[in-house]
Design an enzyme around this catalytic site. Sequence first.
Site, PDB file in Angstrom:
ATOM      1  N   GLY A  20       0.790  -1.237   0.000  1.00  0.00           N
ATOM      2  CA  GLY A  20       0.000   0.000   0.000  1.00  0.00           C
ATOM      3  C   GLY A  20       0.818   1.280   0.000  1.00  0.00           C
ATOM      4  O   GLY A  20       1.852   1.394  -0.658  1.00  0.00           O
ATOM      5  N   ILE A  21       0.329   2.245   0.748  1.00  0.00           N
ATOM      6  CA  ILE A  21       0.923   3.594   0.763  1.00  0.00           C
ATOM      7  C   ILE A  21       2.370   3.536   1.269  1.00  0.00           C
ATOM      8  O   ILE A  21       3.259   4.183   0.718  1.00  0.00           O
ATOM      9  CB  ILE A  21       0.039   4.527   1.637  1.00  0.00           C
ATOM     10  CG1 ILE A  21      -1.328   4.745   0.945  1.00  0.00           C
ATOM     11  CG2 ILE A  21       0.732   5.855   1.898  1.00  0.00           C
ATOM     12  CD1 ILE A  21      -2.383   5.440   1.800  1.00  0.00           C
ATOM     13  N   GLY A  22       2.617   2.728   2.291  1.00  0.00           N
ATOM     14  CA  GLY A  22       3.967   2.634   2.855  1.00  0.00           C
ATOM     15  C   GLY A  22       4.967   2.068   1.867  1.00  0.00           C
ATOM     16  O   GLY A  22       6.124   2.510   1.807  1.00  0.00           O
ATOM     17  N   ARG A  36       4.573  -6.347   9.991  1.00  0.00           N
ATOM     18  CA  ARG A  36       4.569  -7.710  10.561  1.00  0.00           C
ATOM     19  C   ARG A  36       5.040  -8.753   9.560  1.00  0.00           C
ATOM     20  O   ARG A  36       5.730  -9.695   9.910  1.00  0.00           O
ATOM     21  CB  ARG A  36       3.140  -8.094  11.006  1.00  0.00           C
ATOM     22  CG  ARG A  36       2.642  -7.360  12.217  1.00  0.00           C
ATOM     23  CD  ARG A  36       1.161  -7.569  12.389  1.00  0.00           C
ATOM     24  NE  ARG A  36       0.446  -7.192  11.153  1.00  0.00           N
ATOM     25  CZ  ARG A  36      -0.844  -7.328  10.947  1.00  0.00           C
ATOM     26  NH1 ARG A  36      -1.596  -7.854  11.883  1.00  0.00           N
ATOM     27  NH2 ARG A  36      -1.390  -6.946   9.813  1.00  0.00           N
ATOM     28  N   ARG A  37       4.647  -8.628   8.292  1.00  0.00           N
ATOM     29  CA  ARG A  37       4.897  -9.707   7.320  1.00  0.00           C
ATOM     30  C   ARG A  37       6.317  -9.610   6.763  1.00  0.00           C
ATOM     31  O   ARG A  37       6.576  -8.833   5.844  1.00  0.00           O
ATOM     32  CB  ARG A  37       3.866  -9.628   6.198  1.00  0.00           C
ATOM     33  CG  ARG A  37       2.480 -10.117   6.636  1.00  0.00           C
ATOM     34  CD  ARG A  37       1.463  -9.867   5.561  1.00  0.00           C
ATOM     35  NE  ARG A  37       1.269  -8.449   5.317  1.00  0.00           N
ATOM     36  CZ  ARG A  37       0.696  -7.942   4.236  1.00  0.00           C
ATOM     37  NH1 ARG A  37       0.266  -8.733   3.289  1.00  0.00           N
ATOM     38  NH2 ARG A  37       0.555  -6.637   4.101  1.00  0.00           N
ATOM     39  N   ASP A  86       5.282  -6.005  15.259  1.00  0.00           N
ATOM     40  CA  ASP A  86       3.829  -5.914  15.334  1.00  0.00           C
ATOM     41  C   ASP A  86       3.496  -4.712  16.214  1.00  0.00           C
ATOM     42  O   ASP A  86       3.668  -4.752  17.440  1.00  0.00           O
ATOM     43  CB  ASP A  86       3.257  -7.206  15.940  1.00  0.00           C
ATOM     44  CG  ASP A  86       1.737  -7.168  16.018  1.00  0.00           C
ATOM     45  OD1 ASP A  86       1.151  -6.059  15.936  1.00  0.00           O
ATOM     46  OD2 ASP A  86       1.131  -8.249  16.167  1.00  0.00           O
ATOM     47  N   LEU A  87       3.055  -3.641  15.584  1.00  0.00           N
ATOM     48  CA  LEU A  87       2.863  -2.378  16.295  1.00  0.00           C
ATOM     49  C   LEU A  87       1.589  -2.359  17.154  1.00  0.00           C
ATOM     50  O   LEU A  87       1.228  -1.327  17.702  1.00  0.00           O
ATOM     51  CB  LEU A  87       2.885  -1.206  15.310  1.00  0.00           C
ATOM     52  CG  LEU A  87       4.232  -1.021  14.588  1.00  0.00           C
ATOM     53  CD1 LEU A  87       4.136   0.062  13.517  1.00  0.00           C
ATOM     54  CD2 LEU A  87       5.360  -0.696  15.562  1.00  0.00           C
ATOM     55  N   TYR A 114     -11.822   4.971  13.977  1.00  0.00           N
ATOM     56  CA  TYR A 114     -10.721   5.206  13.029  1.00  0.00           C
ATOM     57  C   TYR A 114     -10.533   6.707  12.828  1.00  0.00           C
ATOM     58  O   TYR A 114      -9.418   7.231  12.901  1.00  0.00           O
ATOM     59  CB  TYR A 114     -11.062   4.518  11.706  1.00  0.00           C
ATOM     60  CG  TYR A 114     -10.086   4.768  10.581  1.00  0.00           C
ATOM     61  CD1 TYR A 114      -8.935   3.997  10.453  1.00  0.00           C
ATOM     62  CD2 TYR A 114     -10.321   5.769   9.634  1.00  0.00           C
ATOM     63  CE1 TYR A 114      -8.048   4.217   9.408  1.00  0.00           C
ATOM     64  CE2 TYR A 114      -9.441   5.995   8.599  1.00  0.00           C
ATOM     65  CZ  TYR A 114      -8.304   5.216   8.482  1.00  0.00           C
ATOM     66  OH  TYR A 114      -7.420   5.444   7.454  1.00  0.00           O
TER      67      TYR A 114
END
Length: 264
Positions: free
Chosen positions: A17-19, A38-39, A64-65, A155
Amino acid sequence: MTASNKGTALVTGASTGIGEIYADRLADRGYDLILVARRKEALEAVAKKITDRTGRKVEVLRADLSLREDIAAVEQRLATDGSITLLVNNAGISLAGSFLDNDSAKIEQLLTINITAPTLLSAVAAKAFKARNAGGIINIASVLAFGPEMFDGIYSGSKAHLVNITHSLAAQLKGTNVRVQVVAPGATRTEIWEKSGKDIDTLLPGKVMETADLVDAALRGYDMGELVTIPPLHDESLYLAYEKARMAMLPNLSNKDVAERYRG
Ligand code: NAP
């Protein structure tokens, strides 16, 4: 530091995605990278692609934040690695549904990933960068920060928090060479929608930005020195009027006397 070596950018949520696009574009701009998510395999694939294409040094830091100990490991890295010159707080999740549809564990997970992690990482980075009088912090919020009535209010609140702390950081870092920016994307075509059970195309036909367009615009906003960057907002005067009204209200928000309309 030469133009082609801007130090290291630590990007959270860089596995997709954006990151992922931020990582790619920052490598083009001369940054080495630390990619956090994480992945591990997905991060390693992104890292390889970027290194093969640009020759930049790219490290993978699995975290894992949603876990306090993993956030602490990233904090530790930011505090001790003097090569880090840019933090992009991008990792974030959305929920399927809102207040009435989620249990406490799900809500707390969102709050930890979307609020606790970027707040703690911003604080550590701001201290380190201020001490060196150089560096930058980019927080990825959302246009929903300005629209809690739309979609998921939890959110939205987490993103309003990022807008809020970025304003506060800017005030506290005024007069230094440390830059801060908060980016507010509108609907952007990434996996976040599917992961939270939404079909972006049926929800928002004709209103979805492509990820690369979003990131390129956001980085242009960073280059322009913007504090708040809203790539999908065409009429900037709408935001400027909102900000002007907010600033006009500020000096009037504390008073010994109760406002006339609340007097008995
Ligand atoms: P995405 O495609 O789902 O990517 C989210 C990233 O965050 C992934 O790299 C994911 O990696 C990481 N992440 C998720 N949970 C994590 C955890 N517990 N620990 C560490 N990393 C974690 O979403 P995106 O759309 O690119 O979102 C990026 C940011 O933009 C988010 O803050 C989001 O709120 C914001 N945003 C997105 C939109 C939109 O429409 N797409 C609009 C406004 C704002 P792993 O799964 O590998 O951990």
